[in-house]
Design a protein around this motif. Structure first.
Motif, short mmCIF file in Angstrom:
data_model
loop_
_atom_site.label_atom_id
_atom_site.label_comp_id
_atom_site.label_asym_id
_atom_site.label_seq_id
_atom_site.Cartn_x
_atom_site.Cartn_y
_atom_site.Cartn_z
N LEU A 74 0.83 -1.20 0.00
CA LEU A 74 0.00 0.00 0.00
C LEU A 74 0.86 1.25 0.00
O LEU A 74 1.93 1.29 0.62
CB LEU A 74 -0.90 0.03 1.24
N PHE A 75 0.37 2.25 -0.67
CA PHE A 75 0.96 3.57 -0.58
C PHE A 75 0.15 4.36 0.43
O PHE A 75 -1.08 4.37 0.38
CB PHE A 75 0.91 4.27 -1.95
N ILE A 76 0.85 4.99 1.37
CA ILE A 76 0.17 5.81 2.38
C ILE A 76 0.56 7.26 2.15
O ILE A 76 1.74 7.59 2.17
CB ILE A 76 0.60 5.42 3.81
N LYS A 101 7.46 4.19 13.81
CA LYS A 101 6.96 3.76 15.11
C LYS A 101 5.66 4.47 15.48
O LYS A 101 4.83 3.94 16.21
CB LYS A 101 8.03 3.99 16.19
N ASP A 102 5.52 5.70 14.98
CA ASP A 102 4.30 6.45 15.28
C ASP A 102 3.13 5.95 14.44
O ASP A 102 1.98 6.03 14.86
CB ASP A 102 4.52 7.94 14.99
N LEU A 103 3.43 5.48 13.26
CA LEU A 103 2.38 5.06 12.34
C LEU A 103 1.90 3.64 12.63
O LEU A 103 0.76 3.28 12.33
CB LEU A 103 2.89 5.13 10.90
N LYS A 104 2.81 2.85 13.17
CA LYS A 104 2.54 1.44 13.37
C LYS A 104 1.21 1.18 14.08
O LYS A 104 0.39 0.39 13.59
CB LYS A 104 3.71 0.81 14.14
N PRO A 105 0.98 1.87 15.20
CA PRO A 105 -0.27 1.57 15.94
C PRO A 105 -1.51 1.80 15.10
O PRO A 105 -2.47 1.02 15.17
CB PRO A 105 -0.22 2.59 17.10
N LEU A 106 -1.49 2.85 14.31
CA LEU A 106 -2.65 3.17 13.48
C LEU A 106 -2.97 2.04 12.52
O LEU A 106 -4.13 1.69 12.30
CB LEU A 106 -2.36 4.47 12.71
N THR A 165 18.76 14.12 1.15
CA THR A 165 18.62 14.96 2.33
C THR A 165 18.04 14.21 3.51
O THR A 165 18.10 14.69 4.64
CB THR A 165 17.68 16.14 2.04
N GLY A 166 17.48 13.02 3.25
CA GLY A 166 16.86 12.27 4.33
C GLY A 166 15.54 12.87 4.76
O GLY A 166 14.98 12.47 5.78
N MET A 167 15.06 13.82 3.98
CA MET A 167 13.82 14.48 4.38
C MET A 167 12.61 13.57 4.21
O MET A 167 12.46 12.89 3.21
CB MET A 167 13.63 15.76 3.58
N HIS A 168 11.77 13.59 5.20
CA HIS A 168 10.50 12.88 5.21
C HIS A 168 9.65 13.37 4.04
O HIS A 168 9.45 14.57 3.87
CB HIS A 168 9.81 13.20 6.54
N LYS A 169 9.19 12.43 3.23
CA LYS A 169 8.43 12.86 2.06
C LYS A 169 6.93 12.95 2.31
O LYS A 169 6.17 13.25 1.39
CB LYS A 169 8.68 11.89 0.90
N GLY A 170 6.52 12.64 3.51
CA GLY A 170 5.11 12.75 3.81
C GLY A 170 4.29 11.57 3.30
O GLY A 170 3.08 11.64 3.20
N CYS A 171 4.98 10.48 3.00
CA CYS A 171 4.25 9.29 2.58
C CYS A 171 5.04 8.05 2.95
O CYS A 171 6.18 8.14 3.40
CB CYS A 171 3.94 9.34 1.09
N ALA A 172 4.42 6.89 2.76
CA ALA A 172 5.06 5.65 3.21
C ALA A 172 4.56 4.48 2.40
O ALA A 172 3.56 4.58 1.67
CB ALA A 172 4.75 5.42 4.69
#
Length: 480
Positions: free
Chosen positions: A44-46, A56-61, A79-86
DNA sequence: TCTTATT
């Protein structure tokens, strides 16, 4: 945890971690269980994840819907920047389906403006070949209106009207069918067929841009913002000069080049994207040194290795697709099987690199923060026209819609690739000293002037397109 | 008149 509902469908409580065949996911060896996933598991794309949330924050959801096999937050490779998706893969296919129906567009994570996206990743199946772009919609048409328009052609998986920040429709939409054939049927029946109330022309229904096309468009946009004269800009900005076939040929070459492993101008621009704010001053001017001869200087925040001489690369390789001074400009460019991005190092003596001196000058209007850089190279060779000279009839061009920041030198540099520029003059308001955004360029021969018109008329810089035409003879009576 | 991202 509360039961999550989606689309009015009640989810069962107590999700099982068994797959559809009732098999346990996981290979038990003694006390340990090695996670296994269904052979038909769905990745899945989130989307729309707040950038401060990690795995770790997303896991519970997501654990709510079953055992997670893999969960990866996407980060920028440099840059290691969070892309806002997973990406998220459940052990069980069923869990993915449940999560999708329960979460997709159903809730909005804190700080986000749009609801979370949970859907099969692009890698999971055909993506864009069944997605339509719908243009020329009425501004008041809603998703429902669009849906009604398209539902007779097949199963609609997604329907989104594009809106601005204020929620106002942009007059276009995306409609995704479950198959390519359905999408094609909709195109056949609807494209050009009717004009919506308030729209300026008939309905546009076509396949949405592919990722590549989107990337190209963005790069082109960026090149425009940068005031860089890339082959993309030539290609799309001056297409009046080229046939459709030539466009396609050129585009194919660019696509191929863009996929190459060496750093080409477009990739350089892409790499620069993450750095662009650092590279711009408040006036939107480029603060990057523009030639390799000044390559020892790197502005703060710009890595010379991650953005390898952006402008130099474009200067040498990009401009090499431009005609030299000859009257066969377009034919020359397109019949020789151009190599837009030769994997070569720029040489200091390359005349095309010189052609960027003017742009460099343009870019050299650094703010205070970059003053040390401009001072470090106070002797940048800038060609300054000695005096205004007119060429013979047919050699003098009128250029309109110049960027406000363009001076004589930049104007000259822009037209040097087409021949001997004997004069370049931007007209300046006497009271304010501001450019009037038009000027004149004179060549020493008519074919250079024609080549310049062919290539540069319609050339896009930022939001404007250059108007390049022969200057009227003096005795003409209409003033501009 | 081409989204908000797709390793």
């Amino acid at each position: 945890m509360a039961t999550v509902t989606a689309n009015g469908v009640q989810q069962e409580n107590g999700f099982s971690t068994t797959n559809s065949a009732g098999r346990m996911n996981g290979l038990s060896i003694g006390q340990n269980t090695i996670p296994m996933k269904d052979h038909d598991a769905i990745k899945l794309f989130i989307g729309q994840i707040p950038r401060n949330l990690e795995e770790k924050d997303l896991k519970p959801l997501f654990e709510e819907f079953g055992k997670i096999y893999e969960l990866t937050v996407l980060k920028d490779r440099f840059t290691g920047m969070h892309k806002g998706c997973a990406f998220l893969t459940y052990c069980a296919r069923e869990s993915a389906l449940k999560a999708q129906s329960a979460l997709h567009e159903q809730k909005t994570l804190p700080g986000m403006n749009r609801p979370i996206q949970v859907k099969p990743a692009d890698s999971e199946g055909r993506g864009e070949d069944r997605k339509l772009f719908v243009g020329m919609l009425g501004k008041q048409q809603s998703e429902e209106d669009v849906r009604r328009l398209f539902e007779t052609f097949g199963q609609i998986e997604e329907c989104t009207v594009l809106r601005g920040p204020d929620g106002a429709s942009k007059g276009c939409a995306f409609v995704k069918f479950s198959s390519h054939a359905e999408a094609q049927a909709a195109i056949n029946s609807l494209h050009g067929g009717q004009t919506m109330p308030g729209a300026s022309s008939s309905l546009v229904v076509k396949f949405a841009d592919t990722d590549k096309e989107r990337t190209l468009r963005r790069m082109h946009q960026m090149a425009g913002q940068l005031g860089i004269f890339s082959p993309m800009t030539i290609q799309f900005g001056a297409y009046g000069a080229y046939s459709h076939a030539q466009m396609m040929q050129q585009q194919a070459a660019l696509m191929a080049a863009t996929q190459g492993s060496y750093m080409n101008p477009m990739a350089a621009i892409a790499a620069a994207q993450m750095q662009q704010m650092a590279a711009f001053n408040v006036n939107g001017l480029v603060a990057t040194p523009m030639t390799s001869s000044s390559g020892t200087s790197t502005p703060p925040g710009i890595s010379a290795t991650s953005v390898p001489s952006l402008a130099t690369t474009i200067g040498v390789n990009g401009f090499s697709t431009l005609p030299q001074s000859n009257g066969q400009a377009t034919e020359h460019v397109y019949t020789n099987g151009i190599h837009p991005y030769p994997a070569q190092s720029p040489t200091v003596n390359d005349p095309l690199q010189q052609a960027y001196a003017g742009v460099q000058h343009y870019a050299a209007a650094y703010p205070a923060a970059y003053a040390p850089i401009s001072q470090a190279f106070p002797q940048q060779p800038t060609i300054i026209p000695q005096q205004q000279r007119e060429g013979p009839e047919g050699c003098n061009l009128f250029i309109y819609h110049l960027p406000q920041e363009f001076g004589d030198a930049e104007l000259m540099q822009m037209f040097l690739p087409f021949g001997n520029v004997i004069s370049a003059k931007v007209f300046v308001d006497r009271a304010t000293n501001q450019s009037k955004c038009f000027g004149f360029v004179s060549f020493d021969n008519p074919s250079s002037a024609q080549a310049a018109i062919q290539a540069m008329n319609g050339f896009q810089i930022g939001m404007k397109r250059l108007k390049v035409q022969l200057k009227r003879p003096k005795d003409a009576n209409r003033p501009y």
